[in-house]
Design a protein around this motif. Structure first.
Motif, PDB file in Angstrom:
ATOM      1  N   ARG C  64       0.736  -1.297  -0.220  1.00 38.16           N
ATOM      2  CA  ARG C  64      -0.094   0.087  -0.035  1.00 38.16           C
ATOM      3  C   ARG C  64       0.723   1.237  -0.149  1.00 38.16           C
ATOM      4  N   LEU C  65       2.047   1.202   0.815  1.00 36.21           N
ATOM      5  CA  LEU C  65       2.795   2.361   0.924  1.00 36.21           C
ATOM      6  C   LEU C  65       3.443   2.739  -0.572  1.00 36.21           C
ATOM      7  N   LEU C  66       3.927   1.560  -1.235  1.00 36.90           N
ATOM      8  CA  LEU C  66       4.744   1.704  -2.548  1.00 36.90           C
ATOM      9  C   LEU C  66       3.714   2.340  -3.268  1.00 36.90           C
ATOM     10  N   TYR C  67       2.453   1.956  -3.604  1.00 36.94           N
ATOM     11  CA  TYR C  67       1.297   2.351  -4.298  1.00 36.94           C
ATOM     12  C   TYR C  67       0.949   3.537  -4.060  1.00 36.94           C
ATOM     13  N   LYS C  68       0.889   4.210  -2.765  1.00 37.77           N
ATOM     14  CA  LYS C  68       0.551   5.469  -2.425  1.00 37.77           C
ATOM     15  C   LYS C  68       1.577   6.323  -2.807  1.00 37.77           C
ATOM     16  N   LEU C  69       2.962   6.357  -2.266  1.00 36.76           N
ATOM     17  CA  LEU C  69       4.114   7.087  -2.957  1.00 36.76           C
ATOM     18  C   LEU C  69       4.076   7.247  -4.384  1.00 36.76           C
ATOM     19  N   VAL C  70       3.810   5.921  -5.027  1.00 30.97           N
ATOM     20  CA  VAL C  70       4.025   6.187  -6.735  1.00 30.97           C
ATOM     21  C   VAL C  70       2.837   5.527  -7.043  1.00 30.97           C
ATOM     22  N   PRO C  71       1.843   6.120  -7.223  1.00 30.11           N
ATOM     23  CA  PRO C  71       0.595   5.497  -8.013  1.00 30.11           C
ATOM     24  C   PRO C  71       0.824   5.061  -9.258  1.00 30.11           C
ATOM     25  N   VAL C  72       0.470   3.955  -9.713  1.00 29.03           N
ATOM     26  CA  VAL C  72       0.246   3.394 -10.903  1.00 29.03           C
ATOM     27  C   VAL C  72      -0.623   4.145 -11.892  1.00 29.03           C
ATOM     28  N   GLU C  73      -1.591   4.782 -11.463  1.00 24.23           N
ATOM     29  CA  GLU C  73      -2.395   5.611 -12.445  1.00 24.23           C
ATOM     30  C   GLU C  73      -2.187   7.143 -12.530  1.00 24.23           C
ATOM     31  N   GLU C  74      -0.818   7.506 -11.987  1.00 20.09           N
ATOM     32  CA  GLU C  74      -0.279   8.580 -12.641  1.00 20.09           C
ATOM     33  C   GLU C  74       0.318   8.306 -14.112  1.00 20.09           C
ATOM     34  N   ARG C  75       0.918   9.543 -14.533  1.00 16.86           N
ATOM     35  CA  ARG C  75       1.418   9.301 -15.838  1.00 16.86           C
ATOM     36  C   ARG C  75       2.825   9.357 -15.735  1.00 16.86           C
ATOM     37  N   LEU C  80       5.851   6.267 -22.415  1.00 20.39           N
ATOM     38  CA  LEU C  80       6.093   6.603 -23.788  1.00 20.39           C
ATOM     39  C   LEU C  80       7.197   5.729 -24.369  1.00 20.39           C
ATOM     40  N   PHE C  81       8.187   5.745 -23.820  1.00 20.32           N
ATOM     41  CA  PHE C  81       9.411   5.105 -24.225  1.00 20.32           C
ATOM     42  C   PHE C  81       9.316   3.437 -24.595  1.00 20.32           C
ATOM     43  N   GLU C  82       8.478   2.878 -23.488  1.00 17.73           N
ATOM     44  CA  GLU C  82       8.430   1.318 -23.352  1.00 17.73           C
ATOM     45  C   GLU C  82       7.335   1.239 -24.506  1.00 17.73           C
ATOM     46  N   LEU C  83       6.538   1.949 -24.908  1.00 18.16           N
ATOM     47  CA  LEU C  83       5.434   1.697 -26.032  1.00 18.16           C
ATOM     48  C   LEU C  83       6.062   1.625 -27.452  1.00 18.16           C
ATOM     49  N   LYS C  84       7.346   2.164 -27.315  1.00 15.67           N
ATOM     50  CA  LYS C  84       8.177   2.107 -28.628  1.00 15.67           C
ATOM     51  C   LYS C  84       9.453   0.959 -28.697  1.00 15.67           C
ATOM     52  N   ARG C  85       9.505   0.545 -27.465  1.00 14.33           N
ATOM     53  CA  ARG C  85      10.604  -0.539 -27.233  1.00 14.33           C
ATOM     54  C   ARG C  85      10.038  -1.933 -27.973  1.00 14.33           C
ATOM     55  N   THR C  86      11.005  -2.359 -28.832  1.00 15.14           N
ATOM     56  CA  THR C  86      10.627  -3.573 -29.563  1.00 15.14           C
ATOM     57  C   THR C  86      10.507  -4.867 -28.637  1.00 15.14           C
ATOM     58  N   THR C  87      11.529  -4.719 -27.709  1.00 21.05           N
ATOM     59  CA  THR C  87      11.703  -6.029 -26.874  1.00 21.05           C
ATOM     60  C   THR C  87      10.427  -6.373 -25.875  1.00 21.05           C
ATOM     61  N   ARG C  92       2.045  -3.198 -21.525  1.00 19.62           N
ATOM     62  CA  ARG C  92       2.391  -2.793 -19.840  1.00 19.62           C
ATOM     63  C   ARG C  92       3.312  -1.821 -19.468  1.00 19.62           C
ATOM     64  N   SER C  93       2.668  -0.602 -19.051  1.00 19.24           N
ATOM     65  CA  SER C  93       3.740   0.527 -18.557  1.00 19.24           C
ATOM     66  C   SER C  93       4.255   0.019 -17.211  1.00 19.24           C
ATOM     67  N   ASN C  94       5.491   0.539 -17.304  1.00 11.88           N
ATOM     68  CA  ASN C  94       6.150   0.180 -15.728  1.00 11.88           C
ATOM     69  C   ASN C  94       7.129   1.436 -15.241  1.00 11.88           C
ATOM     70  N   GLY C  95       6.929   2.707 -15.792  1.00 13.89           N
ATOM     71  CA  GLY C  95       7.499   3.963 -15.086  1.00 13.89           C
ATOM     72  C   GLY C  95       7.298   3.787 -13.813  1.00 13.89           C
TER      73      GLY C  95
END
Lengths: 145, 145, 145
Positions: C64-75, C80-87, C92-95
């Motif tokens: 819960r702490l990790l999700y609160k400090l760094v919310p998944v739903e933020e941008r 944007l980079f991951e979307l273009k990475r061919t590998t 799935r976004s992992n920023g």
């Protein structure tokens, strides 16, 4: 060569920054190790180690930051567990203390040269109590030659 | 065997992620140590060490995170102290920089095998400036055989 | 003496605290090193190492702490980079995972005495997956005598 010593500190409040720079300096000196590194380790899960400046107003900022990021007044599931733990009967909840500790970490490693930790001019080593007041141990280990 | 080197970096903005992976690689190579570990240590209290991926958009995310968790515009008690410190006359407040550094930490230790740091494919070593621009030191120490 | 082993773990959810205390204990025992230290290192930039108590409700607090400090739903710009990475083609976004990892760190160092890590009674070593599910490596290295 390896030299290790466990030191004891008594914390006096819930969150407390205890400066152990002098203790670490003394242990490095006792070890007679000239070059190598010193590991400072907290064997606790609600108290950690960090390096920063020992300036009393700044330490208030650190405490405020820890309370802001991990508020005491939020609900922590761990507190339900603590209530049932027989070894802890003071009713005090410390879910927040564990969470703060997760952000601080249990260890720091500092290079040693000429028989001294290579700390910068504004660096002090802190044992950070986050669930005081208590008697606590800190392990200091020097490795090198 | 122990091999140590201090490198210098010039930061150019307030918060800056300086990739020092190549410097650390070079020092491990120079050390001729094949197996062991390399300690990367920041002798500063407003600049730390972390390992993550060097991708320019991601670094913007890191900067945003540090500004969000520790906003510059909040009041830090340490700034009152800084105003009176004679060695610092630029009026710049850096309470927030120390607080950010508390979350980052001063050191990382990386295992060394076959004469190279065992970094994963998406790992780079960063010196993180949080109170730039300045000239800064970083201590890199290799221990092993 | 230096002894090193890489262990593999399969994470099963996005954020997961995998207790590797027993693995580290076993490797220290195998190493036959009696005094020294053990370095636990994550060669990943979205998974780190921390030490804390293995209590299942507390682990919910950590998540819960990790999700609160760094919310998944933020941008996160990194997405944007991951979307273009061919590998990486699962979209799935992992920023957020990298940002969480910045707060956790890649390594912990634990002193070793009498052939065992000197962990406190409430300390366990966690490999923290922050971008699962995946197969992951962890490097465990014992140095000493």
């Amino acid at each position: 060569m390896i030299y290790k010593k466990t030191i004891e500190k008594n914390s006096e409040s819930q969150i407390e920054f205890i400066d152990i720079t002098q203790d670490v300096d003394d242990i490095v000196k006792e070890s007679k190790i000239q070059n190598g590194q010193v590991l400072v380790f907290s064997p606790h899960s609600t108290a950690g180690i960090a390096i920063n400046e020992n300036e009393s107003l700044l330490i208030q900022d650190f405490q405020r930051l820890l309370y802001k990021l991990v508020p005491v007044e939020e609900r922590y599931s761990h507190d339900l567990f603590e209530l049932k733990r027989t070894t802890r009967s003071d009713g005090r909840s410390n879910g927040h203390s564990h969470c703060k500790d997760l952000l601080i970490g249990a260890s720091e490693v500092i290079p040693v040269a000429d028989g001294k930790p290579m700390l910068g001019g504004h660096q002090n080593i802190f044992f950070i109590e986050m669930d005081g007041a208590r008697k606590r141990d800190i392990v200091v280990q020097v490795m090198g030659e």
